[in-house]
Design an enzyme around this catalytic site. Structure first.
Site, mmCIF file in Angstrom:
data_model
loop_
_atom_site.group_PDB
_atom_site.id
_atom_site.type_symbol
_atom_site.label_atom_id
_atom_site.label_comp_id
_atom_site.label_asym_id
_atom_site.label_seq_id
_atom_site.Cartn_x
_atom_site.Cartn_y
_atom_site.Cartn_z
ATOM 1 N N ASP A 209 30.963 58.180 23.603
ATOM 2 C CA ASP A 209 29.925 58.485 22.617
ATOM 3 C C ASP A 209 29.505 59.949 22.693
ATOM 4 O O ASP A 209 29.593 60.580 23.747
ATOM 5 C CB ASP A 209 28.713 57.574 22.862
ATOM 6 C CG ASP A 209 27.810 57.464 21.638
ATOM 7 O OD1 ASP A 209 28.207 57.950 20.564
ATOM 8 O OD2 ASP A 209 26.709 56.898 21.767
ATOM 9 N N GLY A 210 29.050 60.476 21.555
ATOM 10 C CA GLY A 210 28.485 61.823 21.536
ATOM 11 C C GLY A 210 29.349 62.889 20.869
ATOM 12 O O GLY A 210 29.028 64.071 20.925
ATOM 13 N N ASN A 211 30.431 62.456 20.215
ATOM 14 C CA ASN A 211 31.285 63.443 19.532
ATOM 15 C C ASN A 211 30.512 64.201 18.456
ATOM 16 O O ASN A 211 30.657 65.415 18.301
ATOM 17 C CB ASN A 211 32.476 62.758 18.865
ATOM 18 C CG ASN A 211 33.428 62.131 19.862
ATOM 19 O OD1 ASN A 211 33.305 62.354 21.061
ATOM 20 N ND2 ASN A 211 34.364 61.338 19.366
ATOM 21 N N GLY A 212 29.713 63.458 17.687
ATOM 22 C CA GLY A 212 28.967 64.070 16.589
ATOM 23 C C GLY A 212 27.939 65.060 17.100
ATOM 24 O O GLY A 212 27.811 66.172 16.566
ATOM 25 N N TRP B 217 27.994 66.593 19.968
ATOM 26 C CA TRP B 217 28.729 67.718 20.572
ATOM 27 C C TRP B 217 29.021 68.755 19.493
ATOM 28 O O TRP B 217 28.832 69.954 19.696
ATOM 29 C CB TRP B 217 30.036 67.216 21.184
ATOM 30 C CG TRP B 217 30.854 68.267 21.876
ATOM 31 C CD1 TRP B 217 30.839 68.596 23.200
ATOM 32 C CD2 TRP B 217 31.816 69.147 21.252
ATOM 33 N NE1 TRP B 217 31.720 69.615 23.445
ATOM 34 C CE2 TRP B 217 32.330 69.969 22.276
ATOM 35 C CE3 TRP B 217 32.287 69.320 19.951
ATOM 36 C CZ2 TRP B 217 33.297 70.947 22.031
ATOM 37 C CZ3 TRP B 217 33.241 70.290 19.696
ATOM 38 C CH2 TRP B 217 33.742 71.095 20.735
ATOM 39 N N HIS C 79 35.254 64.780 16.944
ATOM 40 C CA HIS C 79 36.190 63.666 17.163
ATOM 41 C C HIS C 79 37.548 64.183 17.641
ATOM 42 O O HIS C 79 38.194 63.569 18.474
ATOM 43 C CB HIS C 79 36.355 62.850 15.875
ATOM 44 C CG HIS C 79 35.091 62.139 15.456
ATOM 45 N ND1 HIS C 79 34.305 61.449 16.340
ATOM 46 C CD2 HIS C 79 34.482 62.025 14.243
ATOM 47 C CE1 HIS C 79 33.262 60.932 15.687
ATOM 48 N NE2 HIS C 79 33.349 61.277 14.424
ATOM 49 N N LEU D 152 49.251 52.089 34.468
ATOM 50 C CA LEU D 152 47.922 51.975 33.858
ATOM 51 C C LEU D 152 48.050 51.192 32.564
ATOM 52 O O LEU D 152 48.955 51.441 31.762
ATOM 53 C CB LEU D 152 47.372 53.381 33.542
ATOM 54 C CG LEU D 152 46.041 53.425 32.769
ATOM 55 C CD1 LEU D 152 44.882 52.961 33.647
ATOM 56 C CD2 LEU D 152 45.755 54.838 32.245
ATOM 57 N N ARG E 174 29.082 54.872 29.808
ATOM 58 C CA ARG E 174 28.766 55.340 28.464
ATOM 59 C C ARG E 174 28.299 56.786 28.545
ATOM 60 O O ARG E 174 27.405 57.114 29.331
ATOM 61 C CB ARG E 174 27.688 54.487 27.787
ATOM 62 C CG ARG E 174 27.455 54.952 26.332
ATOM 63 C CD ARG E 174 26.613 53.998 25.509
ATOM 64 N NE ARG E 174 26.610 54.421 24.112
ATOM 65 C CZ ARG E 174 26.457 53.613 23.065
ATOM 66 N NH1 ARG E 174 26.299 52.315 23.257
ATOM 67 N NH2 ARG E 174 26.464 54.086 21.826
ATOM 68 N N SER F 140 26.227 48.362 22.330
ATOM 69 C CA SER F 140 26.784 48.510 20.981
ATOM 70 C C SER F 140 27.963 47.570 20.711
ATOM 71 O O SER F 140 29.007 47.992 20.212
ATOM 72 C CB SER F 140 27.178 49.972 20.720
ATOM 73 O OG SER F 140 26.064 50.818 20.872
ATOM 74 N N GLU G 101 29.154 46.984 36.576
ATOM 75 C CA GLU G 101 28.210 48.038 36.960
ATOM 76 C C GLU G 101 28.151 49.029 35.802
ATOM 77 O O GLU G 101 29.187 49.429 35.256
ATOM 78 C CB GLU G 101 28.692 48.747 38.229
ATOM 79 C CG GLU G 101 28.711 47.869 39.461
ATOM 80 C CD GLU G 101 27.310 47.420 39.890
ATOM 81 O OE1 GLU G 101 26.337 48.158 39.622
ATOM 82 O OE2 GLU G 101 27.203 46.326 40.477
#
Ligand code: IPE
Ligand code: IPE
Ligand code: MG
Length: 233
Positions: free
Chosen positions: A6-9, A11, A23, A117, A171, A179, A190
């Site tokens: 979260d937080g691209n916008g 940023w 993005h 992975l 997050r 969300s 955790e």
């Protein structure tokens, strides 16, 4: 490990740049974190890329994100295959553009042999919908227990084999909510929240989150210490 990226916008806004630039930079952070994950001891990594509710964003942003997903998949599957990363996409597929669906199928097929992975990208994902999907499949199950239901959730999400419970949920961007992400799988996860915006999340930040996780005392409802567990039914 699961991450709500979260937080691209924000940023981008902090730099006076369009949201899509955020993005794009978020996509670069994905590549960094996927490379760093195995060294951090992570074997399954689920990244929240687009929620079912994100369809409510402006058309331009949604279109831009879909283009980024497709470009990312088409560009990154080779690197994934080289590095032993098995890529899957979880979530609904029926509302995605056919070309994006083809890019997903190709990436999944070409990386199917990866065992270092398991990278799961959540696109058009809703935890509630996946639980409803599993409930629907459950109608033809004679005996239902949590492991079986987990398997059904993963079948409803196109993710086989079943991914196990989330140990650590991260997050970014200072928000402290789920969300609609992995509600069933996070029963005892955790939670680690960081103020950093996703495009700034790096190897060190991932390492710090894992360190924080290792310091936590997980109890799963029991008492800590060697005598725990004797009162089990
Ligand atoms: C996360 O960044 C990426 C997606 C939800 C697709 P946001 O786009 O939510 O960024 P903020 O929360 O507006 O800063
Ligand atoms: C959750 O972030 C979805 C993804 C990170 C892909 P949002 O930014 O959409 O969530 P809310 O709206 O802040 O809860
Ligand atoms: Mg957000």
């Amino acid at each position: 490990v699961a991450i709500i990226m979260d937080g691209n916008g924000r940023w981008a806004r902090a730099r006076g740049r369009p949201r899509l630039e955020g993005h794009r930079r978020g996509g670069e952070a994905v590549r960094r974190i996927v490379e760093a994950a195995p060294e951090a001891g992570i074997t399954t990594l689920t990244l929240y890329a687009f929620s079912t509710d994100n369809w409510h964003r402006p058309r331009d942003e949604v279109d831009g994100l879909m283009e980024l997903f497709e470009a990312h998949l088409r560009r990154e599957w080779r690197r994934c295959a080289r590095n032993g990363v098995r890529l899957s996409v979880i979530g609904r597929r029926d509302r995605l553009a056919p070309r994006l669906r083809r890019a997903i199928a190709l990436a999944e097929e070409r990386t199917a042999g990866g065992s270092r992975l398991h990278l799961r990208l959540a696109v058009d994902y809703s935890a509630r919908e996946s639980i409803l999907g599993a409930a629907d499949l459950a109608r033809s199950e004679p005996a239902l227990d949590p492991p079986t239901f987990s398997r059904l959730i993963n079948r409803a999400l196109h993710s086989e084999p079943a991914a196990s419970d989330v140990d650590l949920l991260i997050r970014t961007s200072g928000e402290r909510r789920l969300s609609d992400f992995l509600l069933w799988e996070c029963a005892y996860a955790e939670l680690v929240f960081t103020e950093r915006f996703w495009p700034d999340f790096d190897r060190e930040a991932l390492g710090a989150a894992v360190q924080e996780f290792r310091r936590r005392n997980r109890r799963f409802g029991r008492l800590p210490g060697p005598a725990a567990g004797s009162g089990a039914p």
